[in-house]
Design an enzyme around this catalytic site. Structure first.
Site, mmCIF file in Angstrom:
data_model
loop_
_atom_site.group_PDB
_atom_site.id
_atom_site.type_symbol
_atom_site.label_atom_id
_atom_site.label_comp_id
_atom_site.label_asym_id
_atom_site.label_seq_id
_atom_site.Cartn_x
_atom_site.Cartn_y
_atom_site.Cartn_z
ATOM 1 N N LYS A 19 0.845 -1.213 0.000
ATOM 2 C CA LYS A 19 0.000 0.000 0.000
ATOM 3 C C LYS A 19 0.875 1.256 0.000
ATOM 4 C CE LYS A 19 -2.967 2.671 3.037
ATOM 5 N NZ LYS A 19 -4.192 2.810 2.249
ATOM 6 N N LYS A 121 -17.460 -6.020 -6.976
ATOM 7 C CA LYS A 121 -17.109 -6.981 -5.936
ATOM 8 C C LYS A 121 -16.690 -8.330 -6.507
ATOM 9 C CE LYS A 121 -20.056 -7.669 -2.581
ATOM 10 N NZ LYS A 121 -19.381 -7.821 -1.284
ATOM 11 N N ASN A 126 -15.241 -8.804 0.080
ATOM 12 C CA ASN A 126 -15.120 -7.358 0.129
ATOM 13 C C ASN A 126 -13.989 -6.861 -0.767
ATOM 14 O OD1 ASN A 126 -16.223 -5.033 1.137
ATOM 15 N ND2 ASN A 126 -16.197 -5.827 3.230
ATOM 16 N N ILE A 440 -26.626 13.091 4.623
ATOM 17 C CA ILE A 440 -26.638 11.664 4.950
ATOM 18 C C ILE A 440 -25.925 11.363 6.270
ATOM 19 C CG2 ILE A 440 -26.089 9.371 4.031
ATOM 20 C CD1 ILE A 440 -28.333 10.955 2.566
ATOM 21 N N GLU A 493 -20.838 13.456 12.554
ATOM 22 C CA GLU A 493 -20.044 12.239 12.781
ATOM 23 C C GLU A 493 -18.551 12.494 12.982
ATOM 24 O OE1 GLU A 493 -21.101 9.046 10.015
ATOM 25 O OE2 GLU A 493 -23.142 9.831 9.850
ATOM 26 N N CYS A 525 -7.244 -0.777 1.944
ATOM 27 C CA CYS A 525 -7.426 -1.933 2.810
ATOM 28 C C CYS A 525 -8.496 -1.613 3.842
ATOM 29 C CB CYS A 525 -6.139 -2.252 3.558
ATOM 30 S SG CYS A 525 -4.772 -2.617 2.463
ATOM 31 N N TRP A 570 -19.622 -6.027 7.559
ATOM 32 C CA TRP A 570 -18.290 -5.427 7.505
ATOM 33 C C TRP A 570 -17.413 -5.866 8.674
ATOM 34 C CZ3 TRP A 570 -19.945 0.118 5.505
ATOM 35 C CH2 TRP A 570 -20.189 0.024 4.124
ATOM 36 N N GLU A 674 -28.484 6.343 -3.439
ATOM 37 C CA GLU A 674 -27.572 6.981 -4.397
ATOM 38 C C GLU A 674 -28.215 6.972 -5.776
ATOM 39 O OE1 GLU A 674 -23.488 5.550 -4.383
ATOM 40 O OE2 GLU A 674 -23.550 5.494 -6.564
ATOM 41 N N HIS A 703 -18.833 11.446 -4.660
ATOM 42 C CA HIS A 703 -17.543 10.845 -5.036
ATOM 43 C C HIS A 703 -16.736 11.782 -5.916
ATOM 44 C CE1 HIS A 703 -18.938 7.149 -3.320
ATOM 45 N NE2 HIS A 703 -20.037 7.236 -4.028
#
Ligand code: GLN
Ligand code: ZN
Length: 763
Positions: A19, A121, A126, A440, A493, A525, A570, A674, A703
């Site tokens: 990464k 996917k 995932n 949201i 949040e 990741c 998840w 969406e 996005h």
């Protein structure tokens, strides 16, 4: 003697070395040679780690994605990147990541702006792969360079390498015909290239090739089933031996097809389909190898080795040398090394196995099969002790939770009144305008927020100071929303690092690793929390923050929760009870939070189910059962509130056609989804179904850095109103705004609010 092998190894590195190397290269902070050197080091390390196996995978390493690499091997590059003169690796990155439209101008002369390949996917994991692109004219040409290079490296290390490739039928199955042509028609053009690749392997002295065909665990129509016969008839004459690998589920009606294909061995996922092992023994020709995936390749629990031996020993007795053992699938989906976890609770740690530990388990199984259990008595005794401790642990089993679960009945998930009656009461209480606006949940995660969090984690900031920093952010978010004139506010949040981790950290029954990273796509990741025990909520998780936020405004403040299905999907989930049971436990915990929020005076509560759709089983035949318990879990979590309390749910995707009845069954008062990029077309699903409740179709693609204009938003909402009565529409972005900057968010939301005003005025 039983043969041990592995289907694939995580390439990201125990400390995410790949990464960091990728990201540094992409930022031009390191050279391509440095990046390639990191790749070579990781491959070398991982082959050494696997060297005790009889056969190790080669070609499973990818800098970005193994499907993309296969596209390059097959010479199937999208038209828009052909003729690129630079390095092949750079070209792969161009397909994977695109060249953003902002830079298109400056590159117009050389390569033009390049759209990123579509990502989707990888089966029900995932992990996300780059979708191969086809059209009726697609031609294939072999490029063996990557595989030859990796095989050469493996050979230099002295490991017995088995090249891993994606099989021709699954390769087509994974791809997309851009012109809607029949992609299966490409098979005759594809097979000679595969044939040449296998010949190339033979010329290199390779004995076994692993050819992955996981499409075989899905429901296939007759043409696709035939394609398997065509493909493997064509490839059977080659001078290498083929191990056809299937994983991620049982073969079921495709078992016989798979066993009869003219290959030299078949790998099946015995974690998901133990019985198919013995069925395969009778179906396979008596020269074929049967490889059984006896260790779960995508979860993190220790294998019960004695239990595995109980069923492996009879197989070994009947198959002898023809039995191979392996993890059920590539270990790509597990973290690398449990030994890195120095902070994890020792008891919980003793129940786990990451990739390296799974290979140790495989070796113990092989020795027990080859030489008898006695020769690995110590390892087995250790394993038994850990399995027993986990089975009996009071950390895992909470009688109060089990009792609460036993008391669940359908009434728990039932609102007191039907939607129409509730909607009237909510409208009276909330007094919202037509075309109400909201967001949201998250607002930008600024560097100040991230800094405060990391200082708090490292102890440089005390609890009170951290709290104060978060309250400042919440206040800021509330003030901004008031200034914008939004109707239903959120607290933003700021205090949440991640929408699942935040709740996991506050629930009993969850543990967290430090290095338990799993590749999601490219350099990205995720570190799924570990759901190890019965779930309970020791105390309220969000009430204080929400109460604080509500106190800053007279506008309604949404309570913001993650739903039980998303938390489940998840996480790494315990394997000692059905997922549905863990989900019910999560549902009860979230329900308590919902009721506490309501008690605290919160009038609107949003429960995000961002991952509900991705939990759908691979086989459609199992969808109903999944949707039944998933929807029930949401209903239990959400529907204990009074009529006056408005429940929202949010799903950040756009495919609802096939699950719309279940979505409606959740009975949320409002759903936000969406839609901005699809021009509202996907609302057809809601229209056709006559979805009865309120909908907020996203009008701002979060996005993208683009700011949607007022006219664009008005046009989108008018299109929405052609499908859904305007009285039931909300105006909101596609998803949370945490990845954006404030200076993007403010003008976008300003336009959104202006659009709502214009719509109200034109009514
Ligand atoms: N409430 C979450 C947020 O706004 C939802 C995120 C998601 O759906 N992925 O960030
Ligand atoms: Zn979302």
């Amino acid at each position: 003697m039983v043969t041990t092998h592995n289907l694939g190894f995580p390439r990201i590195g125990a400390k995410r070395e790949l990464k960091f190397a990728l990201e540094s290269y992409w930022k031009s902070q390191s050279s391509r040679d440095e990046l390639k050197a990191v790749g070579a080091q990781l491959r070398e390390r991982h082959w050494k780690d696997q060297s005790r196996l009889d056969l190790v995978p080669a070609g499973d390493f990818a800098f970005y994605d193994q499907v993309l690499d296969m596209s390059f091997t097959l010479g199937n590059l999208p038209e828009r990147v052909r003729g690129f003169h630079g390095d092949a690796l750079d070209n792969a990155f161009r397909v994977a990541r695109g060249r953003s439209s902002e830079n298109a101008g400056e590159h117009a002369a050389c390569c033009g702006g390049v759209a990123a390949g579509e990502m989707t996917k990888w089966f029900d994991t995932n992990y996300h792969y780059i979708v191969p692109e086809f059209d009726a004219a697609t031609q294939f040409t072999l490029d063996t360079s990557r595989l030859v290079e990796q095989l050469g490296e493996a050979r230099a290390l002295g490991v017995n390498a088995k090249p891993v490739i994606i099989g021709p039928v699954t390769y087509l199955w994974l791809g997309k015909a851009k012109d809607d042509s029949d992609k299966l028609a490409l098979l005759p053009r594809l097979l000679p290239v595969y044939g040449a690749l296998l010949d190339h392997f033979a010329a290199l002295g390779i004995e076994w090739v692993q050819i992955d065909e996981p499409a075989l665990v899905t429901e296939l129509d007759a043409r696709w089933r035939d394609a398997f016969n065509t493909a493997y008839d064509a490839l059977s004459a080659r001078r290498v031996r083929l191990l056809l690998a299937t994983y991620f589920g049982p073969l079921q009606e495709n078992l016989e097809l798979a066993c009869k294909l003219p290959v030299d061995g078949l790998h099946i996922d015995a974690i998901n389909a133990r019985d198919e092992a013995s069925a395969a023994v009778s179906l396979l020709p008596d020269t074929s190898v049967l490889s059984v995936g006896a260790i779960n390749g995508r979860n993190i629990w220790k294998t019960d080795l004695n239990a595995a031996l109980d069923w492996l020993e009879p197989l070994h007795a009947s198959l002898g040398n023809r039995l191979w053992i392996a993890p059920s699938c590539s270990l790509l989906h597990t973290p690398v090394d449990l030994a890195s976890e120095t902070k994890l609770d020792a008891e919980i740690k003793s129940w786990l196995a990451f990739a390296l530990q799974k290979l140790d388990e495989l070796n113990v199984l092989a020795r027990a099969l080859n030489e008898g259990r006695a020769c690995v008595a110590d390892a087995l005794a250790h394993n038994v002790a850990a399995i027993e401790r986990r089975r009996a642990s009071s950390r895992v089993h909470n009688p109060a939770v089990k009792a609460a679960l036993a008391n669940i009945d359908a009434a728990l998930g039932q609102r007191a009144s039907a939607y129409e009656a509730r909607a009237k009461k909510q409208a009276a209480l909330l007094a919202l305008p037509a075309w109400p606006t909201t967001t949201i949940g998250s607002f930008p995660q600024t560097s100040e927020i991230r800094h405060a969090r990391s200082q708090f984690k490292s102890g440089q900031l005390d609890e009170a100071a951290y709290h104060a920093a978060m309250e400042r952010e919440i206040t800021r978010a509330v003030k901004e929303q008031e200034a914008l004139g939004l109707d239903v506010l959120v607290h933003g949040e700021a205090e949440r690092n991640d929408m699942v981790e935040y709740f996991g950290e506050r629930l009993d029954g969850y543990a967290f690793s430090e290095f338990g990273w799993v590749q999601s796509y490219g350099s990205r990741c995720v570190k799924p929390p570990i759901l190890f025990g019965d779930i309970s909520r020791p105390k309220p998780m969000t009430v204080e923050w929400t109460r604080f936020a509500q106190a800053q405004t007279t506008k309604p403040m949404k309570g913001m929760l993650t739903g039980p299905v998303t938390i489940l999907n998840w996480s790494f989930v315990r394997d000692d009870q059905p997922r549905s049971v863990s989900c019910q436990q999560l549902a009860l915990a979230i329900r308590e939070e919902v009721l506490d929020l309501e008690q605290a005076g919160v009038r609107v509560i949003q429960i995000d189910e961002a991952a509900l759709r991705e939990g759908l089983p691979l086989r459609r035949a199992q969808w109903r059962e999944y949707l039944r318990w998933a929807v029930e879990a949401f209903r239990i979590a959400a529907n204990g509130v009074r009529d006056e309390t408005q429940i929202h749910t949010h799903m950040c995707y756009s495919e609802f056609n096939d699950i719309i009845a279940s979505i409606a069954d959740m009975d949320a008062d409002v759903i936000t989804i969406e839609t901005s990029r699809s021009d509202m077309e996907l609302l057809d699903a809601f229209d056709d179904f006559k979805y009865p409740n309120q909908i907020g179709p996203g009008v701002y693609d979060i996005h993208s850095p683009n700011i949607p204009s007022e006219t664009h938003i008005v046009a989108l909402m008018k299109r929405a109103a052609e499908r859904i009565p305007a009285e039931r529409l909300w105006v909101n972005p596609d998803c949370g705004l945490k990845t954006r900057q404030w200076d993007e968010v403010i003008p976008a939301l300003r336009n959104m609010v202006a659009a709502a005003h214009a719509l109200r005025a034109s009514a």
